[in-house]
Design a protein around this motif. Sequence first.
Motif, PDB file in Angstrom:
ATOM      1  N   TYR A   1      12.605 -36.967 -13.496  1.00 24.20           N
ATOM      2  CA  TYR A   1      12.651 -36.685 -11.975  1.00 24.20           C
ATOM      3  C   TYR A   1      13.804 -37.386 -11.068  1.00 24.20           C
TER       4      TYR A   1
ATOM      5  N   LEU B   1      20.764 -34.600  -3.621  1.00 25.60           N
ATOM      6  CA  LEU B   1      20.259 -35.622  -2.560  1.00 25.60           C
ATOM      7  C   LEU B   1      21.244 -37.008  -2.773  1.00 25.60           C
TER       8      LEU B   1
ATOM      9  N   LEU C   1      16.623 -34.921 -11.817  1.00 25.08           N
ATOM     10  CA  LEU C   1      16.596 -33.561 -11.026  1.00 25.08           C
ATOM     11  C   LEU C   1      16.876 -33.781  -9.702  1.00 25.08           C
ATOM     12  N   ALA C   2      16.368 -35.071  -9.007  1.00 25.35           N
ATOM     13  CA  ALA C   2      16.657 -35.257  -7.574  1.00 25.35           C
ATOM     14  C   ALA C   2      18.251 -35.403  -7.536  1.00 25.35           C
ATOM     15  N   ARG C   3      18.964 -35.970  -8.338  1.00 28.37           N
ATOM     16  CA  ARG C   3      20.476 -35.837  -8.328  1.00 28.37           C
ATOM     17  C   ARG C   3      20.989 -34.536  -8.221  1.00 28.37           C
ATOM     18  N   ALA C   4      20.408 -33.851  -9.315  1.00 27.98           N
ATOM     19  CA  ALA C   4      20.960 -32.424  -9.455  1.00 27.98           C
ATOM     20  C   ALA C   4      20.653 -31.506  -8.009  1.00 27.98           C
ATOM     21  N   LYS C   5      19.570 -31.962  -7.378  1.00 29.58           N
ATOM     22  CA  LYS C   5      19.307 -31.217  -6.310  1.00 29.58           C
ATOM     23  C   LYS C   5      20.393 -31.428  -5.275  1.00 29.58           C
TER      24      LYS C   5
END
Length: 326
Positions: free
Chosen positions: A224, A233, A227-231
């Motif tokens: 997760y 943020l 994923l947050a880095r890929a989004k």
Amino acid sequence: MLAFVVRRIAVSIPILLISSFIVFILASLSGNPLSGLLTRNPPPSPETIALEAHRLRLDLPLMERYWLWLTGLFTGDFGPSVQSNLDVGAEVWHRFGVTIRLILVAMVVAVLLAVVIGVISAVKQYSKTDYTATFLGFLFLAMPAFWLAILLKQWGVDFNNAVDEQVIYTIGATSVPPPEGFWAQVGDIAGHMVLPTISLALISYAAWSRYQRASMLEVMNSDYVRLARAKGLSRRRVMVKHALRNALIPLTTVTALDLASIIGGAVVTETVFQWRGMGDLLLNAIRTDDVYVTMAWLLVTATVVILFNLIADLLYAVLDPRIRYA
């Protein structure tokens, strides 16, 4: 959330009752409250010994003494002391106020240090900063509490002698006599807390920072967080909102479990700095075989440990909302 809190409180109550029974049995079997009277020279009369045994409830069966003690707690009666003029309840609460402020401030300082240093070490893994933090952590972890307290106290004495003025307080929880005025008294108490707080906090933070570092590394490598880095943020938001919040759960557990050892460290620290807190009360009670004072000390500390573990359970639900719905 309310149901979660009620369940945790319901579980804590029987634990506290079992703790009170264990405390009573251990303290009752630990010594003879009449030992000070029996060793007097010339010896007292048998009538005097019988009266003192009756006052201390030693002529009653063990379970009846426990019931009287337990029911008396609800009215503030902690039982009779070997010192006939001592109100055990009032003395315990006064000493508890002295000790709890040291424990709470030291825990806050230790947690803040552990979080900051643990996060920085994890983010800068295998760097010079990480190696330095690891070295200091193991150094303070290896130091006995009494030795570090003695070193700090001696440093304070040498510093005061060097400047020829009382700048750092090294003895007592407050000045005698205390200064006049509310803010002057607050400043005096804070000044006396500096060295004991540093001593207790450094011993505690050392292990906690290692837990925080390991937990932060585990979370940073989770799906997760990636994923947050890929989004897209920001790094700050990923670290604070996603990584740090979940990484605090193991530290919360360790902090609650280590409270008992912190209380033990506070006993040593208070002895070195000559505080008249719970540590001094316990040691005097052991020396004089004052069973009811010893039981009061153990019961209060057991209550504090259970309370902090209850708070830790509630913090789990705050840090991870999934827990409250489990």
